[in-house]
Design an enzyme around this catalytic site. Structure first.
Site, PDB file in Angstrom:
ATOM      1  N   GLY A 150       2.760  -1.019   4.335  1.00 53.60           N
ATOM      2  CA  GLY A 150       2.781   0.400   3.982  1.00 53.60           C
ATOM      3  C   GLY A 150       4.210   0.868   3.727  1.00 53.60           C
ATOM      4  O   GLY A 150       4.776   0.649   2.657  1.00 53.60           O
ATOM      5  N   GLY A 151       4.799   1.472   4.739  1.00 54.23           N
ATOM      6  CA  GLY A 151       6.120   2.093   4.604  1.00 54.23           C
ATOM      7  C   GLY A 151       7.179   1.224   3.938  1.00 54.23           C
ATOM      8  O   GLY A 151       7.942   1.703   3.079  1.00 54.23           O
ATOM      9  N   ASN A 183       0.875  -1.173   0.000  1.00 55.17           N
ATOM     10  CA  ASN A 183       0.000   0.000   0.000  1.00 55.17           C
ATOM     11  C   ASN A 183       0.913   1.225   0.000  1.00 55.17           C
ATOM     12  O   ASN A 183       1.475   1.581   1.036  1.00 55.17           O
ATOM     13  CB  ASN A 183      -0.888  -0.030   1.255  1.00 55.17           C
ATOM     14  CG  ASN A 183      -1.723   1.221   1.400  1.00 55.17           C
ATOM     15  OD1 ASN A 183      -1.811   2.035   0.477  1.00 55.17           O
ATOM     16  ND2 ASN A 183      -2.348   1.375   2.564  1.00 55.17           N
ATOM     17  N   TRP A 184       1.055   1.814  -1.175  1.00 52.28           N
ATOM     18  CA  TRP A 184       1.961   2.974  -1.281  1.00 52.28           C
ATOM     19  C   TRP A 184       1.401   4.214  -0.590  1.00 52.28           C
ATOM     20  O   TRP A 184       2.115   5.177  -0.388  1.00 52.28           O
ATOM     21  CB  TRP A 184       2.217   3.296  -2.766  1.00 52.28           C
ATOM     22  CG  TRP A 184       3.228   2.407  -3.418  1.00 52.28           C
ATOM     23  CD1 TRP A 184       3.818   1.294  -2.900  1.00 52.28           C
ATOM     24  CD2 TRP A 184       3.775   2.574  -4.744  1.00 52.28           C
ATOM     25  NE1 TRP A 184       4.693   0.740  -3.809  1.00 52.28           N
ATOM     26  CE2 TRP A 184       4.682   1.518  -4.949  1.00 52.28           C
ATOM     27  CE3 TRP A 184       3.576   3.489  -5.776  1.00 52.28           C
ATOM     28  CZ2 TRP A 184       5.400   1.358  -6.141  1.00 52.28           C
ATOM     29  CZ3 TRP A 184       4.290   3.340  -6.954  1.00 52.28           C
ATOM     30  CH2 TRP A 184       5.199   2.291  -7.131  1.00 52.28           C
ATOM     31  N   LYS A 185       0.121   4.212  -0.268  1.00 52.61           N
ATOM     32  CA  LYS A 185      -0.547   5.406   0.290  1.00 52.61           C
ATOM     33  C   LYS A 185      -0.265   6.599  -0.633  1.00 52.61           C
ATOM     34  O   LYS A 185      -0.204   6.421  -1.841  1.00 52.61           O
ATOM     35  CB  LYS A 185      -0.093   5.642   1.732  1.00 52.61           C
ATOM     36  CG  LYS A 185      -0.274   4.387   2.590  1.00 52.61           C
ATOM     37  CD  LYS A 185      -0.080   4.617   4.055  1.00 52.61           C
ATOM     38  CE  LYS A 185      -0.276   3.309   4.805  1.00 52.61           C
ATOM     39  NZ  LYS A 185      -0.153   3.438   6.242  1.00 52.61           N
ATOM     40  N   HIS A 232      -9.515   1.152   4.784  1.00 47.60           N
ATOM     41  CA  HIS A 232      -8.234   1.338   5.476  1.00 47.60           C
ATOM     42  C   HIS A 232      -8.446   2.287   6.657  1.00 47.60           C
ATOM     43  O   HIS A 232      -9.250   3.216   6.579  1.00 47.60           O
ATOM     44  CB  HIS A 232      -7.184   1.908   4.511  1.00 47.60           C
ATOM     45  CG  HIS A 232      -5.820   1.916   5.124  1.00 47.60           C
ATOM     46  ND1 HIS A 232      -5.401   2.917   5.972  1.00 47.60           N
ATOM     47  CD2 HIS A 232      -4.806   1.020   5.063  1.00 47.60           C
ATOM     48  CE1 HIS A 232      -4.176   2.634   6.390  1.00 47.60           C
ATOM     49  NE2 HIS A 232      -3.790   1.489   5.861  1.00 47.60           N
ATOM     50  N   GLY A 262       2.403   2.342  10.849  1.00 49.56           N
ATOM     51  CA  GLY A 262       3.355   3.441  10.695  1.00 49.56           C
ATOM     52  C   GLY A 262       4.051   3.845  11.981  1.00 49.56           C
ATOM     53  O   GLY A 262       4.698   4.877  12.056  1.00 49.56           O
ATOM     54  N   SER A 265       3.325  -2.056  10.380  1.00 57.27           N
ATOM     55  CA  SER A 265       4.780  -2.074  10.568  1.00 57.27           C
ATOM     56  C   SER A 265       5.447  -3.396  10.157  1.00 57.27           C
ATOM     57  O   SER A 265       6.425  -3.822  10.781  1.00 57.27           O
ATOM     58  CB  SER A 265       5.145  -1.706  12.005  1.00 57.27           C
ATOM     59  OG  SER A 265       4.720  -0.380  12.285  1.00 57.27           O
ATOM     60  N   GLU A 276      -6.897   4.720   7.705  1.00 54.70           N
ATOM     61  CA  GLU A 276      -6.732   6.146   7.389  1.00 54.70           C
ATOM     62  C   GLU A 276      -7.998   6.699   6.722  1.00 54.70           C
ATOM     63  O   GLU A 276      -8.344   7.862   6.904  1.00 54.70           O
ATOM     64  CB  GLU A 276      -5.481   6.348   6.517  1.00 54.70           C
ATOM     65  CG  GLU A 276      -4.221   6.216   7.365  1.00 54.70           C
ATOM     66  CD  GLU A 276      -3.029   5.603   6.665  1.00 54.70           C
ATOM     67  OE1 GLU A 276      -2.977   5.616   5.430  1.00 54.70           O
ATOM     68  OE2 GLU A 276      -2.136   5.096   7.378  1.00 54.70           O
ATOM     69  N   GLU A 314      -5.484  -4.859  10.679  1.00 55.94           N
ATOM     70  CA  GLU A 314      -4.419  -3.885  10.942  1.00 55.94           C
ATOM     71  C   GLU A 314      -4.725  -3.147  12.240  1.00 55.94           C
ATOM     72  O   GLU A 314      -5.546  -2.214  12.246  1.00 55.94           O
ATOM     73  CB  GLU A 314      -4.336  -2.871   9.797  1.00 55.94           C
ATOM     74  CG  GLU A 314      -4.065  -3.512   8.447  1.00 55.94           C
ATOM     75  CD  GLU A 314      -3.483  -2.503   7.448  1.00 55.94           C
ATOM     76  OE1 GLU A 314      -2.367  -2.734   6.986  1.00 55.94           O
ATOM     77  OE2 GLU A 314      -4.145  -1.500   7.171  1.00 55.94           O
TER      78      GLU A 314
HETATM   79  P1  PGA Z   1       2.743   0.389   7.715  1.00 53.49           P
HETATM   80  O1  PGA Z   1       1.283   0.579   7.083  1.00 53.49           O
HETATM   81  O2  PGA Z   1       3.306  -0.883   7.142  1.00 53.49           O
HETATM   82  O3  PGA Z   1       3.507   1.615   7.268  1.00 53.49           O
HETATM   83  O4  PGA Z   1       2.576   0.303   9.172  1.00 53.49           O
HETATM   84  C1  PGA Z   1       0.427  -0.523   6.907  1.00 53.49           C
HETATM   85  C2  PGA Z   1      -0.867  -0.067   6.327  1.00 53.49           C
HETATM   86  O5  PGA Z   1      -1.345   1.014   6.695  1.00 53.49           O
HETATM   87  O6  PGA Z   1      -1.454  -0.757   5.475  1.00 53.49           O
END
Ligand code: PGA
Length: 238
Positions: A222-223, A8-10, A91, A165, A201, A93, A159
């Site tokens: 994500g990251g 997930n590049w966000k 998600h 994050g 994470s 967010e 999640e």
């Molecule tokens: P993260 O994000 O790996 O940066 O914690 C995961 C996500 O939000 O899907």
């Protein structure tokens, strides 16, 4: 089944990153099954064209209406026609920053299914809810899956919001326990074996232990998915 390695590049990376990312996968990853990269909407077509037959492309969100006066939104059908196979729905967010409710997410789930998209449906509790995760997840599932009868092409991504994050990863015991709860809930209430991905994470240094768990059917990253080297290191740890 090969476990799903979903990125997930966000709102990160850019058009210029697409080609090198895909080329790195082409050269360095032998087992290309169940690789999914969810990119920003404007990059869907570019990514899908570059990654055709190699990696599945996913969107991070879409709107539930089919078309109309919804300035700034994109429909599930548009996502599909850009070449995407997957869409993330719910998600944290989207839930917490953009105020998406279970009711909206239920409509998005139907919109994606109707457009022929596979869905990565995210659920998770915030830190203050950790001790009552069962009731929080149950509500997200029951309301998010209201009236759903066809559970094919849907995976859950669990999640814990406090692990996204933050560098704080749930322990493998916690992950097994919560995934076990989610799987049992789907089995008992809907009669389905629901695949469950873990997200929060995930990185090359912890992915092997997480992916080794029986209750984990893949990861949502994500990251650590922004650089192809890290993404592939995680894929190779499955
Ligand atoms: P993260 O994000 O790996 O940066 O914690 C995961 C996500 O939000 O899907």
């Amino acid at each position: 089944m090969d476990k799903i390695i979903a990125a997930n590049w966000k709102m990160n990376n850019d058009f210029c990153d697409v080609k090198p990312f895909v080329n790195y996968i082409k050269k360095n990853q032998k087992n290309k099954k169940n690789l999914v990269v969810c990119v920003p909407a404007v990059m869907l077509k570019t990514f899908a064209d570059e990654a055709k037959g190699l990696v599945a492309t996913g969107a991070q969100n879409c709107y539930f209406a089919e078309k109309g006066a919804f300035t700034g939104e994109i429909s599930a059908k548009m996502v599909k026609s850009a070449g995407a196979e997957y869409c993330i729905v719910g998600h944290s967010e989207r839930r917490h920053i953009f105020g998406e409710t279970n009711e909206m997410l239920n409509k998005k789930l139907f919109a994606c299914k109707n457009a022929g998209l596979k869905v990565i449906f995210c659920i998770g509790e915030v830190l203050e809810e950790k001790s009552k995760y069962k009731s929080v997840l149950k509500k997200q599932i029951v309301e998010g899956f209201k009236d759903v009868t066809d559970f094919s092409n849907i995976v859950i991504a669990y999640e814990p919001v406090w692990a996204i994050g933050t560098g704080k990863v749930a322990t493998t015991d916690d992950i097994s326990k919560v995934h076990g709860y989610i799987k049992a809930f789907f089995k008992e209430n809907y009669g389905v074996d629901m695949p469950v991905l873990y997200g929060g994470s995930v990185k090359p240094s912890n992915s092997k232990d997480i992916l080794a768990l029986d209750e984990v059917d893949g990861v949502l990253i994500g990251g650590a998915s922004l650089k192809a080297e890290d993404y592939i290191a995680i894929a190779q740890s499955r």
